[in-house]
Design a protein around this motif. Sequence first.
Motif, PDB file in Angstrom:
ATOM      1  N   ARG A 157       0.669  -1.324   0.068  1.00 44.73           N
ATOM      2  CA  ARG A 157       0.067   0.028   0.020  1.00 44.73           C
ATOM      3  C   ARG A 157       1.224   1.534   0.005  1.00 44.73           C
ATOM      4  O   ARG A 157       0.026   1.948  -0.542  1.00 44.73           O
ATOM      5  CB  ARG A 157      -0.816  -0.310   1.203  1.00 44.73           C
ATOM      6  CG  ARG A 157      -1.429   1.473   1.269  1.00 44.73           C
ATOM      7  CD  ARG A 157      -2.429   1.141   1.790  1.00 44.73           C
ATOM      8  NE  ARG A 157      -3.938  -0.272   2.469  1.00 44.73           N
ATOM      9  CZ  ARG A 157      -5.255  -0.226   1.622  1.00 44.73           C
ATOM     10  NH1 ARG A 157      -5.006   1.056   0.977  1.00 44.73           N
ATOM     11  NH2 ARG A 157      -5.362  -1.056   1.458  1.00 44.73           N
ATOM     12  N   SER A 242      -6.168   5.245 -10.744  1.00 48.04           N
ATOM     13  CA  SER A 242      -7.753   5.987 -10.494  1.00 48.04           C
ATOM     14  C   SER A 242      -7.218   7.502  -9.971  1.00 48.04           C
ATOM     15  O   SER A 242      -8.301   8.243  -9.841  1.00 48.04           O
ATOM     16  CB  SER A 242      -7.900   5.063  -9.122  1.00 48.04           C
ATOM     17  OG  SER A 242      -7.188   5.004  -8.011  1.00 48.04           O
ATOM     18  N   GLU A 254      -9.810  12.546  -9.574  1.00 51.43           N
ATOM     19  CA  GLU A 254     -10.520  11.548  -8.998  1.00 51.43           C
ATOM     20  C   GLU A 254     -10.656  10.455 -10.586  1.00 51.43           C
ATOM     21  O   GLU A 254     -11.485   9.665 -10.078  1.00 51.43           O
ATOM     22  CB  GLU A 254     -12.197  11.322  -8.489  1.00 51.43           C
ATOM     23  CG  GLU A 254     -12.439  12.035  -8.453  1.00 51.43           C
ATOM     24  CD  GLU A 254     -11.965  13.830  -8.201  1.00 51.43           C
ATOM     25  OE1 GLU A 254     -13.585  14.302  -7.571  1.00 51.43           O
ATOM     26  OE2 GLU A 254     -11.121  14.120  -7.917  1.00 51.43           O
ATOM     27  N   GLU A 384     -12.891   1.313 -10.629  1.00 51.17           N
ATOM     28  CA  GLU A 384     -13.860   1.573  -9.553  1.00 51.17           C
ATOM     29  C   GLU A 384     -14.259  -0.280  -8.593  1.00 51.17           C
ATOM     30  O   GLU A 384     -13.947   0.513  -7.521  1.00 51.17           O
ATOM     31  CB  GLU A 384     -15.017   1.885  -9.701  1.00 51.17           C
ATOM     32  CG  GLU A 384     -16.315   2.095  -8.889  1.00 51.17           C
ATOM     33  CD  GLU A 384     -17.649   2.155 -10.216  1.00 51.17           C
ATOM     34  OE1 GLU A 384     -19.026   2.272  -9.038  1.00 51.17           O
ATOM     35  OE2 GLU A 384     -18.045   2.683 -10.850  1.00 51.17           O
ATOM     36  N   GLN A 387     -10.542  -0.109  -6.429  1.00 49.70           N
ATOM     37  CA  GLN A 387     -10.851   0.831  -5.464  1.00 49.70           C
ATOM     38  C   GLN A 387     -11.275   0.105  -4.185  1.00 49.70           C
ATOM     39  O   GLN A 387     -11.137   0.413  -3.210  1.00 49.70           O
ATOM     40  CB  GLN A 387     -10.736   2.323  -5.919  1.00 49.70           C
ATOM     41  CG  GLN A 387     -10.308   3.042  -6.424  1.00 49.70           C
ATOM     42  CD  GLN A 387     -10.550   5.171  -6.849  1.00 49.70           C
ATOM     43  OE1 GLN A 387     -10.055   4.675  -6.111  1.00 49.70           O
ATOM     44  NE2 GLN A 387     -11.184   4.484  -7.720  1.00 49.70           N
ATOM     45  N   ASP A 391      -9.668  -0.430  -1.280  1.00 47.37           N
ATOM     46  CA  ASP A 391      -9.549   0.399  -0.396  1.00 47.37           C
ATOM     47  C   ASP A 391      -9.221   1.873  -0.367  1.00 47.37           C
ATOM     48  O   ASP A 391      -8.296   2.278   0.927  1.00 47.37           O
ATOM     49  CB  ASP A 391      -9.930  -0.379   0.871  1.00 47.37           C
ATOM     50  CG  ASP A 391     -10.911   0.957   2.414  1.00 47.37           C
ATOM     51  OD1 ASP A 391     -11.972   2.313   1.561  1.00 47.37           O
ATOM     52  OD2 ASP A 391     -10.794   1.118   3.657  1.00 47.37           O
ATOM     53  N   CYS A 392      -8.425   1.952  -1.567  1.00 47.39           N
ATOM     54  CA  CYS A 392      -7.246   3.130  -1.708  1.00 47.39           C
ATOM     55  C   CYS A 392      -7.406   3.224  -3.485  1.00 47.39           C
ATOM     56  O   CYS A 392      -7.349   2.421  -4.297  1.00 47.39           O
ATOM     57  CB  CYS A 392      -6.352   2.807  -1.325  1.00 47.39           C
ATOM     58  SG  CYS A 392      -5.054   1.286  -2.010  1.00 47.39           S
ATOM     59  N   PRO A 393      -6.187   4.239  -3.508  1.00 46.51           N
ATOM     60  CA  PRO A 393      -6.104   4.450  -5.280  1.00 46.51           C
ATOM     61  C   PRO A 393      -5.941   3.318  -5.475  1.00 46.51           C
ATOM     62  O   PRO A 393      -4.782   2.776  -4.921  1.00 46.51           O
ATOM     63  CB  PRO A 393      -5.377   5.809  -5.071  1.00 46.51           C
ATOM     64  CG  PRO A 393      -5.759   6.211  -3.753  1.00 46.51           C
ATOM     65  CD  PRO A 393      -6.435   5.586  -2.393  1.00 46.51           C
ATOM     66  N   VAL A 394      -5.353   2.972  -6.851  1.00 44.74           N
ATOM     67  CA  VAL A 394      -5.077   1.705  -7.179  1.00 44.74           C
ATOM     68  C   VAL A 394      -4.406   2.058  -8.752  1.00 44.74           C
ATOM     69  O   VAL A 394      -5.319   3.166  -9.968  1.00 44.74           O
ATOM     70  CB  VAL A 394      -6.225   1.084  -8.022  1.00 44.74           C
ATOM     71  CG1 VAL A 394      -6.909  -0.153  -6.489  1.00 44.74           C
ATOM     72  CG2 VAL A 394      -7.371   0.823  -9.153  1.00 44.74           C
ATOM     73  N   PRO A 419      -1.947  -0.856  -5.194  1.00 38.19           N
ATOM     74  CA  PRO A 419      -2.393   0.546  -4.366  1.00 38.19           C
ATOM     75  C   PRO A 419      -1.161   1.621  -5.084  1.00 38.19           C
ATOM     76  O   PRO A 419      -0.323   0.745  -5.914  1.00 38.19           O
ATOM     77  CB  PRO A 419      -1.861  -0.054  -3.322  1.00 38.19           C
ATOM     78  CG  PRO A 419      -1.901  -1.655  -3.151  1.00 38.19           C
ATOM     79  CD  PRO A 419      -1.434  -1.985  -4.532  1.00 38.19           C
TER      80      PRO A 419
END
Length: 607
Positions: A157, A242, A254, A384, A387, A391-394, A419
């Motif tokens: 991450r 993302s 975003e 989408e 992510q 649970d984070c930008p990818v 991540p």
Amino acid sequence: MLYGPGYRMTVCPNVAGNAMAIKPHPDVLPFDRSGYDPDRGIYKLGEGELGGKANGLALLEKQLERSPFNSFHDAEGVEIRVVIPPTLVVATDLFDRFLQRNRLDRIQLEEMPDDRIAKRMGRARIPESLETALRHFLRHHSGCLAVRSSSMMEDSRQYGYAGLYRSVMLANDHLDINQRLSRLAQAIKQVYASTFFEAPHAYARRLGHSIGDEKMAVMIQPMIGAWHNDLFLPAISGIAQSLNFYPLPPMRHEDGLVTLAVGLGQTVVSGEKSLRFSPKHPQHLPQRSSVAEVLDNSQTHFYALKRDQGEADRGSGEADTLVRLALPAITDAPFMRYVASTWNPADDRIRDTVQQAGTSVLTFAPMLKQELFPLPGIIASLLERGQGIMDCPVEMEFAVDLGRQPDAPSTFGVLQLRPMSTRPAAALVHIEASEIEGALCYSRAAMGNADDTTMADIVYIKPEHFDPSRTRDTALQVARFNAALTSRDRRYVLIGPGRWGSQDPWLGIPVRWQHISGVGAIVETGTPELRAEFSQGAHLFHNLTAAGICYLCVSQSAPDRIDWQWLAKQAKVEETDHVAHIRLSDRLRLRVDGRTACGVISVLKTA
């Protein structure tokens, strides 16, 4: 043992404490090789860890099994296959067994130069159980293979280690399975060898990591693509993120960013000419608003895999199997109707079709404007999903095989999901107008978030002596300064033209991580000689962001600026033909506002 689709998973932290690793549940049955499905699934060989890359794909595969996509179709109504290529993961315990069997000492390997490590590993033998399993795998797969690293520290991450370990592409088309097995084993050994190379160790030292316990898993995947004459390549490949670090209106952070190229992804990850667009605004390409800009920035070369010539075993590095060729080599390929336009010099116009006389230009307009292939929609949906999983930008690597006949299905293959290694801001930074007025450097496209007063050294490329034909020499000179400063534990600001880390020497300075491992901030400047879009997507850029190193892009348009006259007046600690090092008696102050993407470097005057 091989484990097949449907195994239960236990999730646990990896050695870096950030990524997640997948272990087979204790009641998983050994895979029955007679039932192996070569068209789907992620299979595991061994009982150790999958590593970061394989873990990301496994998580995505499980999510897609639970909730498949709605169908995507091309302009002719043909359904598009969205797939994760069937993947064999050689787990980390087999890496340990390989080292033990061949009496390879980690400490001794770490003290060797990269070429000696590769040769030493190349002479070693893989375990017999691994060789037997690979032979079985090859009976089902006689097409091109990608052999990729999946270490425990990759794709966490916070710290990505992107592009620091070796990947190998194999034609895998020899008639003799023993030859194919030998080359596959050699490729695995070269991935193993890269565990001990200088680049990942330099990166680990910078992050304060201990790499002594690093373990390497290996992913083996059939490649996405097709043969065109004697070349194998996907129609397109790229990286999708993302978050967009440098959005231009109407794009937002975003909305994400895609970096796209024809052929193998080496073009993208090494920072060569490629196309960048937002999947939410695919027709908005502000940096290609004129014919001249399109021609200057469009991809002109591509990477492909060459056929196996049947000679004895090679070194199995990427340079041994890939070729870089000019675009005319594939202008007759069927997929060009999806990616190319035609420039007619007589009237200096670009028409979004290949059914015209003129020069082919890779604009990707048939996809992005005419929507012959729903690439933006597929990417946006996958980002989408990614992510939601992490649970984070990818960040996602992908390749696409476009139908070679009008009614043939196309395939979108997800090769990697990780991540983005974005790091949360430690504190809010607000840059005042008074700071900008007297600054040494100001950028409206800065990446990171910082208020740093620890640096007093600047290494910069002398603009009056810059020569685009000498960028490789310049990179070596930068590496010299970096080594001297790193040995004294002195972080520094690095300033220079073009795209730092591009392996196309005509786009920027082709440094690798170990050449700039001590850098504290990088400034990328515009120059008439090098007209390159800002860096995003390259592996070096990913590692800089993961390490929290601020990156300031300074355009040639006001109010962006570098005070070159002030730099030239400062006393030099040392200089070469192209590079100068200055050390200030006062400290530098680096301030980057991650909310507005503005950055400023000034001299912090002491009382």
